[in-house]
Scaffold this active site. Structure first.
Site, PDB file in Angstrom:
ATOM      1  N   SER A  12       0.817  -1.221   0.000  1.00 20.01           N
ATOM      2  CA  SER A  12       0.000   0.000   0.000  1.00 20.01           C
ATOM      3  C   SER A  12       0.847   1.267   0.000  1.00 20.01           C
ATOM      4  CB  SER A  12      -0.908   0.022   1.230  1.00 20.01           C
ATOM      5  OG  SER A  12      -1.613  -1.183   1.331  1.00 20.01           O
TER       6      SER A  12
ATOM      7  N   GLU B 145      -3.079 -14.941   2.941  1.00 19.03           N
ATOM      8  CA  GLU B 145      -3.231 -13.762   3.799  1.00 19.03           C
ATOM      9  C   GLU B 145      -4.696 -13.574   4.185  1.00 19.03           C
ATOM     10  OE1 GLU B 145      -1.924 -10.073   2.030  1.00 19.03           O
ATOM     11  OE2 GLU B 145      -2.906  -8.863   3.559  1.00 19.03           O
TER      12      GLU B 145
HETATM   13  C1  LIG Z   1      -3.535  -1.140  10.647  1.00 21.52           C
HETATM   14  C2  LIG Z   1      -3.257  -1.371   9.192  1.00 21.52           C
HETATM   15  C3  LIG Z   1      -2.275  -2.272   8.815  1.00 21.52           C
HETATM   16  C4  LIG Z   1      -1.965  -2.461   7.458  1.00 21.52           C
HETATM   17  N1  LIG Z   1      -0.909  -3.278   7.101  1.00 21.52           N
HETATM   18  C5  LIG Z   1      -0.491  -3.294   5.802  1.00 21.52           C
HETATM   19  C6  LIG Z   1       0.722  -3.981   5.426  1.00 21.52           C
HETATM   20  O1  LIG Z   1       1.393  -4.614   6.259  1.00 21.52           O
HETATM   21  N2  LIG Z   1       1.133  -3.906   4.136  1.00 21.52           N
HETATM   22  C7  LIG Z   1       0.424  -3.223   3.179  1.00 21.52           C
HETATM   23  O2  LIG Z   1       0.844  -3.199   2.031  1.00 21.52           O
HETATM   24  N3  LIG Z   1      -0.744  -2.574   3.503  1.00 21.52           N
HETATM   25  C8  LIG Z   1      -1.203  -2.591   4.783  1.00 21.52           C
HETATM   26  N4  LIG Z   1      -2.366  -1.914   5.121  1.00 21.52           N
HETATM   27  C9  LIG Z   1      -3.105  -1.195   4.083  1.00 21.52           C
HETATM   28  C10 LIG Z   1      -4.449  -1.821   3.745  1.00 21.52           C
HETATM   29  O3  LIG Z   1      -4.265  -3.029   3.044  1.00 21.52           O
HETATM   30  C11 LIG Z   1      -5.223  -0.758   2.937  1.00 21.52           C
HETATM   31  O4  LIG Z   1      -5.623   0.224   3.868  1.00 21.52           O
HETATM   32  C12 LIG Z   1      -6.417  -1.327   2.216  1.00 21.52           C
HETATM   33  O5  LIG Z   1      -6.006  -2.153   1.153  1.00 21.52           O
HETATM   34  C13 LIG Z   1      -7.317  -0.213   1.653  1.00 21.52           C
HETATM   35  O6  LIG Z   1      -6.587   0.716   0.944  1.00 21.52           O
HETATM   36  P1  LIG Z   1      -6.756   2.297   1.231  1.00 21.52           P
HETATM   37  O7  LIG Z   1      -6.614   2.502   2.689  1.00 21.52           O
HETATM   38  O8  LIG Z   1      -5.829   3.015   0.334  1.00 21.52           O
HETATM   39  O9  LIG Z   1      -8.241   2.614   0.852  1.00 21.52           O
HETATM   40  P2  LIG Z   1      -8.807   2.851  -0.634  1.00 21.52           P
HETATM   41  O10 LIG Z   1      -8.321   1.779  -1.538  1.00 21.52           O
HETATM   42  O11 LIG Z   1      -8.550   4.250  -1.025  1.00 21.52           O
HETATM   43  O12 LIG Z   1     -10.343   2.649  -0.391  1.00 21.52           O
HETATM   44  C14 LIG Z   1     -11.212   3.654   0.158  1.00 21.52           C
HETATM   45  C15 LIG Z   1     -12.648   3.151  -0.015  1.00 21.52           C
HETATM   46  O13 LIG Z   1     -12.963   3.054  -1.414  1.00 21.52           O
HETATM   47  C16 LIG Z   1     -13.404   1.739  -1.708  1.00 21.52           C
HETATM   48  N5  LIG Z   1     -13.010   1.370  -3.053  1.00 21.52           N
HETATM   49  C17 LIG Z   1     -11.788   1.503  -3.647  1.00 21.52           C
HETATM   50  N6  LIG Z   1     -11.820   1.001  -4.888  1.00 21.52           N
HETATM   51  C18 LIG Z   1     -13.082   0.525  -5.084  1.00 21.52           C
HETATM   52  C19 LIG Z   1     -13.749  -0.098  -6.178  1.00 21.52           C
HETATM   53  N7  LIG Z   1     -13.133  -0.395  -7.314  1.00 21.52           N
HETATM   54  N8  LIG Z   1     -15.040  -0.436  -6.020  1.00 21.52           N
HETATM   55  C20 LIG Z   1     -15.702  -0.174  -4.862  1.00 21.52           C
HETATM   56  N9  LIG Z   1     -15.132   0.436  -3.801  1.00 21.52           N
HETATM   57  C21 LIG Z   1     -13.835   0.768  -3.917  1.00 21.52           C
HETATM   58  C22 LIG Z   1     -12.743   0.864  -0.655  1.00 21.52           C
HETATM   59  O14 LIG Z   1     -13.382  -0.398  -0.528  1.00 21.52           O
HETATM   60  C23 LIG Z   1     -12.866   1.746   0.565  1.00 21.52           C
HETATM   61  O15 LIG Z   1     -14.158   1.642   1.102  1.00 21.52           O
HETATM   62  C24 LIG Z   1      -2.714  -1.766   6.463  1.00 21.52           C
HETATM   63  C25 LIG Z   1      -3.732  -0.882   6.847  1.00 21.52           C
HETATM   64  C26 LIG Z   1      -3.999  -0.668   8.180  1.00 21.52           C
HETATM   65  C27 LIG Z   1      -5.062   0.333   8.550  1.00 21.52           C
END
Ligand SMILES: Cc1cc2nc3c(=O)[nH]c(=O)nc-3n(C[C@H](O)[C@H](O)[C@H](O)COP(=O)(O)OP(=O)(O)OC[C@H]3O[C@@H](n4cnc5c(N)ncnc54)[C@H](O)[C@@H]3O)c2cc1C
Length: 400
Positions: free
Chosen positions: A130, A255
């Protein structure tokens, strides 16, 4: 026919569960509340799991792993999470997101050099997919890597939300990170992603910040990582250029299954807490479990818990680590179990009244931790999208 328990399909699985449960009771439970309250990651406790052979649970024995299957991975995550989901998340990031990825996708040289260190706990690993501007939209990443004339790669960009990204309060980075970066575009203009092993001490690799004030999972460290002209040796490219999607897709299934297993642990613990409380707590001269509205919370939670347990272990028994193609159910279990866990924890808080709302009684922590499972490792919406897409390709899955 003897009774079959899909959550403990063999004597070895049952022994593993008993061992992890006992160890968790003795070592994880006593520190869970404090580490959540203080937002502190218990690094030494994670390292000590190397002695139990659990840090490389799915890695081959020749590299220091335990060589166990998806059911074993599910058992360990369920048991840890029933006590401390935050600690379980740090374990998952190390053993599933880093160790398993390397064990199944790394080169012989990378495996021989790094796996023994991460299986023993000498090194702590993380996985960085991410970014600040790209989460669900994985191919929208901007971290990029360019190969130099001397063969080394120059990595630039920032990764966000990385569990184990830093391992202490001083901002010490993880010893090794599995990093996805853009290395170009293919002939049809699609983003090409490659995977790099970035090790502590490589120039240009640092922690941007430890992220504080999370709703839950506060016993795990989450960090922003910075790659600023980071020089990565040629030997640290995993596989071939452009192969990341293969690595990602195979590993994501395990995962998601183990994140669902964490949800199962939360659901089980919350139900256990509410069930005991409903016997002990008296109101209007009766234990509150005699009230129909309380019975609804307990009855529905039991049914949800049993449904998630059955679906999760059915999926685990059918998932072969290192292969892909089981996304329908790895997304399915995560979609169902994470929300079910949150609902069971919510029911437990309701049944426990004011007590349920404070840390000493555990369930408010489980409720906060459960929320992350609806976001991390794929949002609920991404699972809905994947399942619908897969059922378009293979509608017969419904009738099999
Ligand atoms: C505590 C914590 C630990 C984490 N650990 C890791 C880690 O170790 N490694 C790592 O790489 N990441 C990690 N993450 C990141 C996590 O995987 C992401 O937060 C998650 O994939 C969502 O991405 P985003 O936060 O950018 O939200 P976004 O992708 O921006 O999403 C925002 C909203 O839009 C929606 N959305 C986006 N695209 C679509 C679509 N095409 N259709 C419908 N809805 C959509 C989403 O479902 C969500 O509701 C972690 C996150 C947290 C909070």
């Amino acid at each position: 026919m003897t009774n079959m328990d899909i959550a403990n399909p063999s004597e070895e699985h049952l022994m593993l569960r008993e061992m992890v449960r006992e160890w968790t009771q003795e070592n994880v439970e006593p520190q869970a509340h404090e580490h959540d309250r203080d937002e502190k990651f218990n690094l030494e406790l994670l390292r000590s799991m190397g002695e139990l052979g659990l840090l490389g649970i799915s890695a081959p024995e020749e590299y220091g792993g335990a060589g166990l299957d998806a059911v074993a991975c599910t058992i360990v995550h369920e048991e840890l999470s029933a006590s401390d989901p935050g600690f379980a998340l740090a374990y998952l990031a190390h053993s599933m997101l880093f160790v398993n990825n390397l064990a199944y996708n790394g080169t012989e040289e990378q495996k021989a050099r790094i796996l023994p260190k991460v299986c023993s706990g000498e090194w702590i690993g993380a996985m960085a997919m991410s970014e600040p501007d790209a989460g669900t939209d994985v191919l929208g990443l901007s971290t990029n890597a360019v190969q130099q004339d001397d063969g080394t790669w120059l990595l630039n960009g920032r990764k966000m939300w990385i569990t184990n990204g830093c391992i202490d309060e001083e901002g010490t980075p993880a010893d090794v990170v599995w990093v996805y970066a853009k290395t170009g575009e293919d002939e049809r203009g699609r983003v090409q992603m490659s995977t790099f092993l970035v090790e502590a001490g490589m120039p240009g690799y640092s922690v941007g910040q430890k992220i504080y004030d999370k709703t839950g999972m506060r016993a795990s460290n989450t960090a922003e990582l910075v790659f600023d002209d980071c020089i990565v040796p040629e030997a640290n490219l995993v596989g071939d250029v452009g192969q990341s999607l293969l690595h990602m897709m195979g590993n994501l299934e395990l995962e998601r299954l183990t994140l669902a297993a964490m949800a199962l642990g939360i659901g089980r613990r919350a139900l256990d807490e509410m069930n005991r409380y409903a016997t002990d707590r008296v109101a209007f001269k009766s234990p509150i479990r005699e009230f129909g509205q309380i019975q609804r919370y307990i009855g529905e939670s039991w049914a949800k818990y049993r449904a998630m347990r059955a679906y999760i272990y059915d999926t685990a028994n059918n998932l072969t680590i290192g292969t892909s193609g089981q996304r329908l159910d790895s997304d399915g279990v995560k979609l169902f179990a994470t929300t079910a866990a949150k609902e069971i924890a919510d029911a437990a808080m309701q049944v426990m009244g004011g007590d349920g709302y404070v840390g000493e009684y555990h369930v408010e922590r489980l409720w906060r931790d459960a929320k992350l499972l609806e976001i991390g490792g794929g949002t609920l919406e991404s699972h809905q999208k994947n399942i619908t897409r897969d059922l378009f390709k293979d509608g017969e899955a419904i009738n099999r």
